[in-house]
Every structure is written in structure tokens, then in C-alpha cells.
Design a protein around this motif. Sequence first.
Motif, PDB file in Angstrom:
ATOM      1  N   LEU A 101      34.052  71.632  55.627  1.00 34.89           N
ATOM      2  CA  LEU A 101      32.682  71.534  56.107  1.00 34.89           C
ATOM      3  C   LEU A 101      32.608  70.519  57.239  1.00 34.89           C
ATOM      4  O   LEU A 101      33.442  69.624  57.343  1.00 34.89           O
ATOM      5  CB  LEU A 101      31.753  71.114  54.965  1.00 34.89           C
ATOM      6  CG  LEU A 101      31.717  72.031  53.737  1.00 34.89           C
ATOM      7  CD1 LEU A 101      30.881  71.391  52.634  1.00 34.89           C
ATOM      8  CD2 LEU A 101      31.156  73.391  54.097  1.00 34.89           C
ATOM      9  N   ASP A 102      31.598  70.658  58.047  1.00 34.63           N
ATOM     10  CA  ASP A 102      31.436  69.749  59.194  1.00 34.63           C
ATOM     11  C   ASP A 102      30.697  68.489  58.734  1.00 34.63           C
ATOM     12  O   ASP A 102      29.481  68.378  58.837  1.00 34.63           O
ATOM     13  CB  ASP A 102      30.655  70.451  60.307  1.00 34.63           C
ATOM     14  CG  ASP A 102      30.602  69.621  61.591  1.00 34.63           C
ATOM     15  OD1 ASP A 102      31.350  68.621  61.663  1.00 34.63           O
ATOM     16  OD2 ASP A 102      29.828  69.974  62.491  1.00 34.63           O
ATOM     17  N   VAL A 103      31.466  67.554  58.159  1.00 33.00           N
ATOM     18  CA  VAL A 103      30.873  66.299  57.680  1.00 33.00           C
ATOM     19  C   VAL A 103      31.585  65.129  58.344  1.00 33.00           C
ATOM     20  O   VAL A 103      32.741  65.252  58.768  1.00 33.00           O
ATOM     21  CB  VAL A 103      30.969  66.171  56.139  1.00 33.00           C
ATOM     22  CG1 VAL A 103      30.278  67.331  55.455  1.00 33.00           C
ATOM     23  CG2 VAL A 103      32.423  66.079  55.696  1.00 33.00           C
ATOM     24  N   PRO A 104      30.940  63.959  58.438  1.00 32.22           N
ATOM     25  CA  PRO A 104      31.573  62.781  59.050  1.00 32.22           C
ATOM     26  C   PRO A 104      32.797  62.323  58.261  1.00 32.22           C
ATOM     27  O   PRO A 104      32.988  62.697  57.096  1.00 32.22           O
ATOM     28  CB  PRO A 104      30.460  61.719  59.003  1.00 32.22           C
ATOM     29  CG  PRO A 104      29.186  62.482  58.832  1.00 32.22           C
ATOM     30  CD  PRO A 104      29.546  63.702  58.047  1.00 32.22           C
TER      31      PRO A 104
ATOM     32  N   ARG B 238      26.028  62.186  52.682  1.00 36.71           N
ATOM     33  CA  ARG B 238      25.173  62.025  51.507  1.00 36.71           C
ATOM     34  C   ARG B 238      24.003  63.007  51.601  1.00 36.71           C
ATOM     35  O   ARG B 238      23.331  63.074  52.627  1.00 36.71           O
ATOM     36  CB  ARG B 238      24.640  60.594  51.407  1.00 36.71           C
ATOM     37  CG  ARG B 238      25.725  59.574  51.125  1.00 36.71           C
ATOM     38  CD  ARG B 238      25.153  58.194  50.816  1.00 36.71           C
ATOM     39  NE  ARG B 238      26.217  57.241  50.579  1.00 36.71           N
ATOM     40  CZ  ARG B 238      26.835  57.066  49.420  1.00 36.71           C
ATOM     41  NH1 ARG B 238      26.470  57.805  48.378  1.00 36.71           N
ATOM     42  NH2 ARG B 238      27.796  56.177  49.288  1.00 36.71           N
ATOM     43  N   ILE B 239      23.800  63.743  50.527  1.00 35.02           N
ATOM     44  CA  ILE B 239      22.673  64.669  50.473  1.00 35.02           C
ATOM     45  C   ILE B 239      21.883  64.403  49.193  1.00 35.02           C
ATOM     46  O   ILE B 239      22.451  64.075  48.151  1.00 35.02           O
ATOM     47  CB  ILE B 239      23.123  66.146  50.521  1.00 35.02           C
ATOM     48  CG1 ILE B 239      24.025  66.479  49.328  1.00 35.02           C
ATOM     49  CG2 ILE B 239      23.842  66.447  51.813  1.00 35.02           C
ATOM     50  CD1 ILE B 239      24.373  67.954  49.235  1.00 35.02           C
TER      51      ILE B 239
ATOM     52  N   VAL C 265      27.231  73.889  56.929  1.00 39.84           N
ATOM     53  CA  VAL C 265      27.735  75.139  56.348  1.00 39.84           C
ATOM     54  C   VAL C 265      27.598  76.248  57.383  1.00 39.84           C
ATOM     55  O   VAL C 265      26.525  76.411  57.973  1.00 39.84           O
ATOM     56  CB  VAL C 265      26.945  75.504  55.070  1.00 39.84           C
ATOM     57  CG1 VAL C 265      27.358  76.880  54.558  1.00 39.84           C
ATOM     58  CG2 VAL C 265      27.155  74.448  53.988  1.00 39.84           C
ATOM     59  N   ARG C 266      28.678  77.017  57.608  1.00 40.32           N
ATOM     60  CA  ARG C 266      28.658  78.050  58.649  1.00 40.32           C
ATOM     61  C   ARG C 266      28.170  79.399  58.142  1.00 40.32           C
ATOM     62  O   ARG C 266      27.533  80.153  58.871  1.00 40.32           O
ATOM     63  CB  ARG C 266      30.058  78.215  59.240  1.00 40.32           C
ATOM     64  CG  ARG C 266      30.528  77.014  60.062  1.00 40.32           C
ATOM     65  CD  ARG C 266      31.877  77.278  60.678  1.00 40.32           C
ATOM     66  NE  ARG C 266      31.851  78.431  61.581  1.00 40.32           N
ATOM     67  CZ  ARG C 266      32.940  78.968  62.144  1.00 40.32           C
ATOM     68  NH1 ARG C 266      34.134  78.467  61.874  1.00 40.32           N
ATOM     69  NH2 ARG C 266      32.825  79.994  62.948  1.00 40.32           N
ATOM     70  N   TYR C 267      28.480  79.730  56.893  1.00 39.28           N
ATOM     71  CA  TYR C 267      28.152  81.059  56.370  1.00 39.28           C
ATOM     72  C   TYR C 267      27.374  80.924  55.054  1.00 39.28           C
ATOM     73  O   TYR C 267      27.940  81.093  53.961  1.00 39.28           O
ATOM     74  CB  TYR C 267      29.427  81.879  56.148  1.00 39.28           C
ATOM     75  CG  TYR C 267      30.297  81.963  57.380  1.00 39.28           C
ATOM     76  CD1 TYR C 267      29.967  82.826  58.428  1.00 39.28           C
ATOM     77  CD2 TYR C 267      31.434  81.176  57.502  1.00 39.28           C
ATOM     78  CE1 TYR C 267      30.761  82.901  59.569  1.00 39.28           C
ATOM     79  CE2 TYR C 267      32.237  81.238  58.631  1.00 39.28           C
ATOM     80  CZ  TYR C 267      31.885  82.107  59.658  1.00 39.28           C
ATOM     81  OH  TYR C 267      32.676  82.175  60.785  1.00 39.28           O
ATOM     82  N   PRO C 268      26.106  80.617  55.131  1.00 40.71           N
ATOM     83  CA  PRO C 268      25.322  80.360  53.908  1.00 40.71           C
ATOM     84  C   PRO C 268      25.265  81.549  52.960  1.00 40.71           C
ATOM     85  O   PRO C 268      25.354  81.381  51.747  1.00 40.71           O
ATOM     86  CB  PRO C 268      23.936  79.995  54.451  1.00 40.71           C
ATOM     87  CG  PRO C 268      23.884  80.551  55.842  1.00 40.71           C
ATOM     88  CD  PRO C 268      25.281  80.463  56.350  1.00 40.71           C
TER      89      PRO C 268
ATOM     90  N   GLY D  95      36.636  66.687  54.501  1.00 42.17           N
ATOM     91  CA  GLY D  95      37.675  67.594  54.047  1.00 42.17           C
ATOM     92  C   GLY D  95      37.213  68.547  52.962  1.00 42.17           C
ATOM     93  O   GLY D  95      37.940  69.475  52.599  1.00 42.17           O
ATOM     94  N   SER D  96      36.009  68.346  52.422  1.00 41.08           N
ATOM     95  CA  SER D  96      35.490  69.241  51.388  1.00 41.08           C
ATOM     96  C   SER D  96      35.153  70.599  51.992  1.00 41.08           C
ATOM     97  O   SER D  96      34.777  70.703  53.165  1.00 41.08           O
ATOM     98  CB  SER D  96      34.240  68.641  50.756  1.00 41.08           C
ATOM     99  OG  SER D  96      34.516  67.417  50.127  1.00 41.08           O
ATOM    100  N   ASN D  97      35.277  71.643  51.173  1.00 42.48           N
ATOM    101  CA  ASN D  97      34.901  72.980  51.634  1.00 42.48           C
ATOM    102  C   ASN D  97      33.695  73.481  50.845  1.00 42.48           C
ATOM    103  O   ASN D  97      33.157  72.773  49.985  1.00 42.48           O
ATOM    104  CB  ASN D  97      36.079  73.953  51.530  1.00 42.48           C
ATOM    105  CG  ASN D  97      36.631  74.035  50.114  1.00 42.48           C
ATOM    106  OD1 ASN D  97      35.889  74.071  49.133  1.00 42.48           O
ATOM    107  ND2 ASN D  97      37.959  74.056  50.000  1.00 42.48           N
TER     108      ASN D  97
END
Length: 371
Positions: free
Chosen positions: A59-62, A67-68, A89-92, A117-119
Motif C-alpha cells: 500500500l502507498d503508506v509513509p 494511522r487510521i 488503496v488502488r483497487y477498492p 510494506g503492508s498490503n
Amino acid sequence: MVAKKKRSKNASTKSSKRQPSGIGLLSKALRVFLVLVVVGVFAGGAAFWFTQNALVEPLDVPLDGLRIDVESGSNLSRVVHELASQDVVRYPRLVLAYARVKKLGHIHPGEYLIPAGSNAMDLVARMNRGDVTRYRLTIVEGWTFAQALDLVRGSNKIKPTESAATVAAAAQALGIEGNPEGLIFPDTYIYRSGTTDLDLLRQAHQRMNRVLAEEWEKRASDLPYDRAYDALIMASIVEKETGVPWERDEIAGVFVRRLNKGMRLQTDPTVIYGMGENYAGNLRRADLREATPYNTYVIKGMPPTPIALPGREAIHAALHPKEGQSLYFVAKGDGSHKFSETLTEHNRAVRQYQLKRRSDYRSSPADVKQN
């Protein structure tokens, strides 16, 4: 005759061209079927490859994570589409389809830290398990209820409420009549974002009730307490008099013997507590003579309530006082105390340790080591 045979042959040839044999039709259909199978296999493989890569790509995270906050009542679809709007997220739709297939659609509210690095599969599984970020808060032994309340209400991620805006309000919300002093347990508590101040105080109050009940059940015999609350009052005094573990039961023994003999407790921490905001850091002789419900130089017996938040060790000491003859003790200046059986011995110790204080005198036992 010859001409007729030729026409018959030509007619037969044309007829065979217009009407292919059954074997030819089957062969052509088989070829078409095989082509379709191959195309289907390639298409399915491509779709599978795309799906797998879309779900496992980071995922595109720092680098320090993302944090969500998932609010109570929210659902996976809302969270995923919100993250898609932020290009995380690219493909919800694909992520939601995966969650439906794996039966991971249920999520828990709270704050989540999504590591770099999480997907998408990690994200869904984390929220389905409820792996929310947890925080720690430590209520210190010997603090007052008011000090603990200030800490709780000012802590990161704890939600303050009107129900716990003051000590009196918090006591009422917890179902405590009168002064709630001593009735929450000093310990380290783990909480999640959105926990209210009252939630945590209630947890601490319930824990104190359990600990006190457990210790009261195992108490020694012949104690001068009519109820567990009396032991809690004594434990709070012991807690304030020393933090040195090996002295707690001995100090409790001194106070219990004084109660049994009808002597006043004469302990400074009770006087200080009774002074409230009037205490400026220096206890004077006049203060020892000032009558308050907590001044044990004036009143007989114990004060009406605890004066601090005692830990389990202090409660245990109050319920298992050390046997002996000592009736007095005085701070030695290194955090520990000198115990005496007679007033003459005690006065001598006062002259040695109080009237001629050492240059590094201190009352805190934080750095004291047992011999």
C-alpha cells in the motif's frame, strides 16, 4: 454414356463440397473449443496474476506507517473507499471482493497503525482481528485520586467527559458515596484510542475492589479493622510513610500496635492530606495542632478515608502487620526509618536523624537498596 458419367462425377464433387462430412465438422469444433480453452486459460491466468499482484502489492503508506481511525459503526467498504480516495488503496472493489470471499468483512473500531510494506490483505486481516493501537497509562502508588484524575483526563487518546470533570463528578459516576480517595487501583493500564476517562477510572475502581477483597479474604487474625475499608485507610497511610518494600509490614505493625493501645497514630501524611491546598511544602508545629478530621496528632484512631492510592503490597502489609514491640519510627534521611520501642529511644533517634540532618537528607526511598 461417357458424357453422362462425367456429369454424374461433377455433380457428386459439388455435392461433397456443399455437405462436409461429420468428422470434418467435429474436427473444426474441437479446434475452436481448444482455442477457446487456451484463451480462457490465459485469460484466467492473467486475471489470477492481476488479482494476486493487486492484493499483495504494498500500500502507498509513509515509511513510518499510516494511522487510521475507524469510528464505531463504520464498515469495511467505507474505510477502503476512503483509503482509495487518498490513493492508499488502488483497487477498492477487488479488496472488498477478497474480504467477502475470505469472510473478513467484519471490522473493529479503533486506531490502527498500518506499517510500511503492508498490503491490502494485511489491512483487511488487521481490521478484522481488531489489532488496534494500544496505549499505556500508569497511575502511581501514593498518588491522590485528584492526581490520577488529572493524568487520565490529560492523557493522549483518552476522551474526557463531563461525567469525570471533577473528583466529585467522577465519584458519583462510579457510584461512590462521598470522598473516592483510595478507591482506584494504582497500576499500568492499557487502553485504545477513544477510551473515555470514565471507562478507565471504572476499570481502576473495579480492580481496587477485586484486590482489596482478595487481600481481605487472606487477612491475619486479631486486626483492629471492622471492615475492608478500614484496612484500605491503613494501607494508604503505610503507602505514604514509605515506599521501601521491606519496611511496609513493620510500619503497619507500629500503627496497629498504637491503635490497640489507644495511642494516636501521629503520622504527618494524614496532617498534610487534611490541609489540602493550604499545605505549602513545609509542615509546621502549628499545623500539627490544627484540628482537622485527618490530623492524627489530634484525633484518635484513623482518619475517615484513605489519604492516597495504596498498591497491593501496602494493602497486604496493612492486613499482615509485622509482630514486634516498636511503637515509633523516624526517617533516617536515606529513605528508610529507625524503629524504636520506647519514647526515650525515639527521641534519641529524632535528635540523631532529624535535628542533625545529613547534607544529603531525603525522604524519598526511590534509590534505597536493601542491605
